[in-house]
Scaffold this motif. Structure first.
Motif, PDB file in Angstrom:
ATOM      1  N   ARG A 215      42.388  49.339  39.082  1.00  0.00           N
ATOM      2  CA  ARG A 215      42.091  47.739  38.798  1.00  0.00           C
ATOM      3  C   ARG A 215      42.339  46.983  40.377  1.00  0.00           C
ATOM      4  O   ARG A 215      41.898  45.870  40.355  1.00  0.00           O
ATOM      5  CB  ARG A 215      43.467  47.439  38.045  1.00  0.00           C
ATOM      6  CG  ARG A 215      43.200  47.905  36.654  1.00  0.00           C
ATOM      7  CD  ARG A 215      44.171  47.203  35.509  1.00  0.00           C
ATOM      8  NE  ARG A 215      45.483  47.372  35.710  1.00  0.00           N
ATOM      9  CZ  ARG A 215      46.417  48.460  35.500  1.00  0.00           C
ATOM     10  NH1 ARG A 215      45.582  49.149  34.506  1.00  0.00           N
ATOM     11  NH2 ARG A 215      47.501  48.375  35.607  1.00  0.00           N
ATOM     12  N   ALA A 216      43.573  47.373  41.191  1.00  0.00           N
ATOM     13  CA  ALA A 216      43.772  46.455  42.151  1.00  0.00           C
ATOM     14  C   ALA A 216      42.467  46.852  43.408  1.00  0.00           C
ATOM     15  O   ALA A 216      42.182  45.733  43.816  1.00  0.00           O
ATOM     16  CB  ALA A 216      44.883  47.093  43.124  1.00  0.00           C
TER      17      ALA A 216
ATOM     18  N   ALA B 246      45.789  51.615  40.618  1.00  0.00           N
ATOM     19  CA  ALA B 246      45.061  51.520  42.048  1.00  0.00           C
ATOM     20  C   ALA B 246      43.647  50.976  41.729  1.00  0.00           C
ATOM     21  O   ALA B 246      43.033  50.340  42.565  1.00  0.00           O
ATOM     22  CB  ALA B 246      45.210  52.672  42.560  1.00  0.00           C
TER      23      ALA B 246
ATOM     24  N   LEU C 248      47.299  40.476  38.782  1.00  0.00           N
ATOM     25  CA  LEU C 248      47.377  41.014  40.475  1.00  0.00           C
ATOM     26  C   LEU C 248      47.241  39.448  41.051  1.00  0.00           C
ATOM     27  O   LEU C 248      46.900  38.441  40.664  1.00  0.00           O
ATOM     28  CB  LEU C 248      46.396  41.720  40.782  1.00  0.00           C
ATOM     29  CG  LEU C 248      46.435  42.951  40.212  1.00  0.00           C
ATOM     30  CD1 LEU C 248      45.249  43.911  40.709  1.00  0.00           C
ATOM     31  CD2 LEU C 248      47.667  43.833  40.867  1.00  0.00           C
TER      32      LEU C 248
ATOM     33  N   LEU D 246      49.518  41.796  46.919  1.00  0.00           N
ATOM     34  CA  LEU D 246      48.642  42.899  47.497  1.00  0.00           C
ATOM     35  C   LEU D 246      48.423  42.711  49.230  1.00  0.00           C
ATOM     36  O   LEU D 246      48.495  43.745  49.699  1.00  0.00           O
ATOM     37  CB  LEU D 246      47.021  42.890  47.044  1.00  0.00           C
ATOM     38  CG  LEU D 246      46.977  43.361  45.334  1.00  0.00           C
ATOM     39  CD1 LEU D 246      45.483  43.313  44.990  1.00  0.00           C
ATOM     40  CD2 LEU D 246      47.531  44.649  44.967  1.00  0.00           C
TER      41      LEU D 246
ATOM     42  N   LEU E 100      50.693  50.401  44.763  1.00  0.00           N
ATOM     43  CA  LEU E 100      49.518  49.338  45.128  1.00  0.00           C
ATOM     44  C   LEU E 100      49.983  48.680  46.538  1.00  0.00           C
ATOM     45  O   LEU E 100      49.228  48.155  47.246  1.00  0.00           O
ATOM     46  CB  LEU E 100      49.736  48.107  44.083  1.00  0.00           C
ATOM     47  CG  LEU E 100      49.402  48.161  42.587  1.00  0.00           C
ATOM     48  CD1 LEU E 100      49.440  46.903  41.932  1.00  0.00           C
ATOM     49  CD2 LEU E 100      48.129  49.329  42.571  1.00  0.00           C
TER      50      LEU E 100
ATOM     51  N   ARG F 242      43.960  47.818  51.672  1.00  0.00           N
ATOM     52  CA  ARG F 242      44.432  48.562  50.825  1.00  0.00           C
ATOM     53  C   ARG F 242      43.657  49.650  50.187  1.00  0.00           C
ATOM     54  O   ARG F 242      43.822  51.000  49.812  1.00  0.00           O
ATOM     55  CB  ARG F 242      44.829  47.517  49.334  1.00  0.00           C
ATOM     56  CG  ARG F 242      45.987  46.768  49.739  1.00  0.00           C
ATOM     57  CD  ARG F 242      47.339  47.400  50.247  1.00  0.00           C
ATOM     58  NE  ARG F 242      48.214  46.521  50.486  1.00  0.00           N
ATOM     59  CZ  ARG F 242      49.619  46.767  51.038  1.00  0.00           C
ATOM     60  NH1 ARG F 242      49.877  47.944  51.496  1.00  0.00           N
ATOM     61  NH2 ARG F 242      50.401  45.739  51.221  1.00  0.00           N
TER      62      ARG F 242
ATOM     63  N   TYR G 120      44.221  53.665  48.668  1.00  0.00           N
ATOM     64  CA  TYR G 120      44.077  53.968  47.229  1.00  0.00           C
ATOM     65  C   TYR G 120      43.251  55.377  47.393  1.00  0.00           C
ATOM     66  O   TYR G 120      43.519  56.205  46.407  1.00  0.00           O
ATOM     67  CB  TYR G 120      43.329  52.872  46.565  1.00  0.00           C
ATOM     68  CG  TYR G 120      44.265  51.616  46.524  1.00  0.00           C
ATOM     69  CD1 TYR G 120      45.770  51.603  46.754  1.00  0.00           C
ATOM     70  CD2 TYR G 120      43.685  50.406  45.983  1.00  0.00           C
ATOM     71  CE1 TYR G 120      46.476  50.270  46.873  1.00  0.00           C
ATOM     72  CE2 TYR G 120      44.330  49.086  46.053  1.00  0.00           C
ATOM     73  CZ  TYR G 120      45.853  49.236  46.429  1.00  0.00           C
ATOM     74  OH  TYR G 120      46.529  48.022  46.146  1.00  0.00           O
TER      75      TYR G 120
ATOM     76  N   TRP H 220      53.003  50.489  39.534  1.00  0.00           N
ATOM     77  CA  TRP H 220      52.874  49.233  40.638  1.00  0.00           C
ATOM     78  C   TRP H 220      53.235  49.729  41.962  1.00  0.00           C
ATOM     79  O   TRP H 220      52.464  49.203  43.021  1.00  0.00           O
ATOM     80  CB  TRP H 220      53.939  48.179  40.039  1.00  0.00           C
ATOM     81  CG  TRP H 220      53.423  47.469  39.069  1.00  0.00           C
ATOM     82  CD1 TRP H 220      53.676  47.827  37.691  1.00  0.00           C
ATOM     83  CD2 TRP H 220      52.687  46.289  38.659  1.00  0.00           C
ATOM     84  NE1 TRP H 220      53.224  46.914  36.603  1.00  0.00           N
ATOM     85  CE2 TRP H 220      52.380  46.106  37.386  1.00  0.00           C
ATOM     86  CE3 TRP H 220      52.056  45.787  39.827  1.00  0.00           C
ATOM     87  CZ2 TRP H 220      51.514  44.853  36.886  1.00  0.00           C
ATOM     88  CZ3 TRP H 220      50.940  44.447  39.163  1.00  0.00           C
ATOM     89  CH2 TRP H 220      50.875  44.208  37.831  1.00  0.00           C
TER      90      TRP H 220
ATOM     91  N   TYR I 186      39.750  44.307  41.692  1.00  0.00           N
ATOM     92  CA  TYR I 186      40.336  43.077  42.125  1.00  0.00           C
ATOM     93  C   TYR I 186      39.942  42.681  43.527  1.00  0.00           C
ATOM     94  O   TYR I 186      39.320  41.537  43.629  1.00  0.00           O
ATOM     95  CB  TYR I 186      41.819  43.066  41.858  1.00  0.00           C
ATOM     96  CG  TYR I 186      42.276  41.707  42.082  1.00  0.00           C
ATOM     97  CD1 TYR I 186      42.349  40.592  41.047  1.00  0.00           C
ATOM     98  CD2 TYR I 186      42.873  41.241  43.339  1.00  0.00           C
ATOM     99  CE1 TYR I 186      43.305  39.392  41.151  1.00  0.00           C
ATOM    100  CE2 TYR I 186      43.621  40.163  43.557  1.00  0.00           C
ATOM    101  CZ  TYR I 186      43.637  38.963  42.432  1.00  0.00           C
ATOM    102  OH  TYR I 186      44.167  37.992  42.864  1.00  0.00           O
ATOM    103  N   ILE I 187      40.171  43.179  44.363  1.00  0.00           N
ATOM    104  CA  ILE I 187      39.982  42.913  45.834  1.00  0.00           C
ATOM    105  C   ILE I 187      38.490  43.080  46.134  1.00  0.00           C
ATOM    106  O   ILE I 187      37.938  42.072  46.841  1.00  0.00           O
ATOM    107  CB  ILE I 187      40.742  44.003  46.632  1.00  0.00           C
ATOM    108  CG1 ILE I 187      42.170  44.065  46.575  1.00  0.00           C
ATOM    109  CG2 ILE I 187      40.212  44.076  48.207  1.00  0.00           C
ATOM    110  CD1 ILE I 187      43.000  45.435  47.355  1.00  0.00           C
TER     111      ILE I 187
ATOM    112  N   SER J  98      56.562  44.332  39.198  1.00  0.00           N
ATOM    113  CA  SER J  98      55.593  43.448  40.131  1.00  0.00           C
ATOM    114  C   SER J  98      56.442  42.660  40.963  1.00  0.00           C
ATOM    115  O   SER J  98      55.917  42.411  42.284  1.00  0.00           O
ATOM    116  CB  SER J  98      54.760  42.659  39.185  1.00  0.00           C
ATOM    117  OG  SER J  98      53.606  42.115  39.942  1.00  0.00           O
TER     118      SER J  98
END
Length: 615
Positions: free
Chosen positions: A289-290, A287, A579, A584, A82, A393, A397, A79, A293-294, A26
């Motif tokens: 989770r990201a 992806a 994250l 990101l 991402l 992002r 994804y 990772w 999160y975003i 990461s």
């Protein structure tokens, strides 16, 4: 956000291995080489992915060491996508599929120079199995390697267009390539089945003699050099056959395959596909989770109008909560299911994978990539126009997941094959569950034990129906006719088995939480996941007495009520992903997304004055 609860969630999500397996990967992605680049051609983006792959390779231990530790390999899969979906693809093909095959079947002193070449990443290694005319049916491939005893070489040849290798990375001739090519080994007039060979493709300036390649059409986002590759009587040294324990040459120079049939040897040759499916799922859940999160960070900061006010964060709307909290629940469920599958894989003997583990991994791969496809689409939509931009992002994804659904076994084919195997198994239908539907009377719709029992009952009944259908002797027709009549029931059964297993993993994680906040938040999220799945087939559960009519009518209100309870925990729940906006680099994930977006677009002049139309 409670840091103690967040740390506890990180422990559960990364199975207690974040520090030793994930952290440095990461942190490596903070390197400026991974900053977003706009305006690149597809070829330039592809070349950048190769450069970034070399940065990852140079920043970590050698591939041979990573492959000794499956947890490390899975972390490497999780990772890079991402920040660059193409870098993930290059790394996983090189590390797992190709170099993993070389180490499994060709780790011999006579191949040390080639092993070291791949370990140093002096050459990238495409994996050439899929053929233009055969797709997932790799066992039927027709590229042939005919042994010439006089020269102790194999003659590698593509007999026709159907046998051209499809999708492998062969387009950039200025990148050194040493491929693993799956080909049909023929010796002494006999076809011994499919074996892997190490074949030089390009030396960094041009393709090797007899090797031909043409680029595939462009794909959205991923600017890699996917190509169609074919061979015109290419001479390959005998030592480049990666036979492992699948056969070898005797003292007379005669090839002797190992005992067993061609199918068994083929599966042995392709054994990197199984950990590959876990790598694919790792990338998908990472992806997912990201994306969540975003989307949740943006939703907490994006202000909108409401009756009597114009500064209400959009996350305060129940419709937004239900969409994103359901996505959050699916991300947790699939991550925990995947952790379970990884643990089972690592604990199993590598040369004796039981059928149940094969089924678990196949179901996990299919379910997780399908679910994350849906999660990412939801997050993109809930971010509005901002979700469309690559710099934020989520749209990238979505492109990644389109590939992952197909990679390492197309989901529909993979799940159908798994369902057929489960249906064909002998034994009882119920595992440890007694017969009969769970009684819904007096049961709380948030009770995950009841919801697990409901899902298990549906799985059991679908399995019973599938077996009865295949065993129906009154039906006229072929085995294919019988399977066609059963297939969709089988697919549904296999999916429900995955959902039920995921919910069991979810409830186990909640019970194993180290703080009260973690336990409460995970319990609520598990209930939301389970109720979403039960609502999906509410008519079936009602018809079979697993839910009452009143409970079915209550489902929408129960889901809304769970959203109200989850809202105070949302920041903590995504905090467990470890994250950050800095990693990101998505403007809408920043604390001040407006300033971040303006900085990215250059909407401010050098003196800080906002640029307006006509200035």
């Amino acid at each position: 956000m409670n840091p103690v609860a967040t740390a506890d969630l990180t422990r559960l999500l990364f199975d207690g291995r974040y520090e030793q397996a994930h952290k440095d990967i990461s942190e490596l992605l903070l390197d400026p080489v991974f900053d977003p680049r706009e305006g690149l051609t597809m070829n330039e983006a592809g070349k950048l992915a190769y450069a970034r792959s070399r940065v990852v390779h140079g920043g970590l231990e050698r591939p041979v060491e990573i492959l000794r530790d499956p947890w490390r390999l899975f972390a490497l899969a999780e990772w890079p996508s991402l920040v660059d979906v193409s870098t993930f693809s290059l790394l996983m093909v090189h590390y797992n599929l190709s170099f993993g095959t070389v180490l499994e079947h060709g780790d011999r002193p006579e191949l040390k120079d080639l092993v070291d070449e791949l370990d140093r990443l002096d050459s990238f290694s495409p994996y050439m199995a899929t053929e233009l005319g055969y797709g997932n049916n790799v066992a039927a491939l027709r590229t042939e390697a005919v042994y010439d005893a006089a020269t102790e070489t194999f003659v590698l040849n593509t007999p026709d267009a159907l046998a051209q290798k499809h999708m492998s990375y062969s387009g950039f001739q200025d990148v050194p390539k040493l491929a693993v090519v799956m080909a049909r080994l023929k010796a002494d007039g006999k076809d011994h089945g499919v074996y892997p060979f190490l074949v030089p493709i390009s030396d960094g300036t041009r393709l090797h003699e007899g090797v031909h390649a043409a680029p595939c059409p462009e794909k959205p986002v991923q600017g890699l050099d996917n190509g169609v590759t074919w061979f015109d009587h290419v001479r390959v040294p005998r030592r480049n056959l990666l036979h492992g324990d699948m056969g070898g040459f005797d003292e007379n120079g005669t090839f002797r395959p190992s005992s067993g049939n061609q199918r068994k040897r083929f599966l042995r040759a392709m054994n990197r596909i199984l950990p590959g499916r876990l790598c694919v799922s790792s990338s998908a859940t990472g992806a997912g989770r990201a994306a969540v999160y975003i989307a949740l960070r943006f939703a907490a900061r994006r202000l909108t109008n409401a009756p009597g006010r114009n500064d209400l964060p959009v996350i305060e709307y129940r419709s937004h909560q239900l969409a994103l909290f359901t996505a959050l629940a699916k991300v947790y469920a699939m991550t925990l299911l995947l952790n379970h599958a990884k643990r089972e894989f690592v604990a199993a003997a590598p040369d004796a994978v039981p059928a149940e583990l094969n089924h678990l991994i196949s179901i996990t791969k299919a379910l997780s990539t399908w679910e994350m496809t849906e999660v990412i689409a939801t997050c993109r939509e809930r971010c509005g126009a901002q979700g469309i931009f690559s710099v934020n992002r989520i749209a990238d994804y979505g492109s990644l997941l389109q590939g992952l659904v197909t990679a390492e076994g197309d989901n529909q084919v993979l799940l159908a094959t798994t369902a057929g195997q489960i249906i064909a198994q002998s034994g009882d239908l119920g595992d440890e569950e007694p017969s009969g539907a769970p009684d819904p009377r007096g049961r709380d719709l948030r009770d995950t034990a009841f919801l697990v029992a409901a899902l298990r009952h549906r799985e059991r009944e679908l399995l019973r129906a599938g077996r009865a259908s295949m065993a129906d002797e009154s039906r006229e027709g072929t085995y294919l006719d019988a399977w066609n009549d059963t297939m969709n029931t089988g697919l549904t059964m296999a999916r429900v088995r995955g959902v039920r297993t995921a919910l069991e993993c979810f409830t186990e994680a909640a019970e194993g939480a180290g703080t009260e906040e973690t336990r409460t938040a995970l319990g609520l999220l598990a209930s939301l996941y389970a109720l979403t799945e039960v609502q999906r087939d509410a008519g079936w559960y009602l018809a079979r007495g697993v839910l009452t009519a009143a409970q079915v009518e209550e489902l929408p209100r129960a889901l809304d009520a769970l959203c109200v309870l989850i809202l105070p925990h949302a920041e903590t729940l995504i905090g467990g992903f470890n994250l950050s906006p800095e990693l990101l680099r998505a403007p809408i994930a920043a604390d001040d997304y407006v300033a971040a977006f303006q900085q990215r677009t250059g909407a401010f002049g050098p003196a800080g004055a906002q640029i307006t139309t006509g200035s």
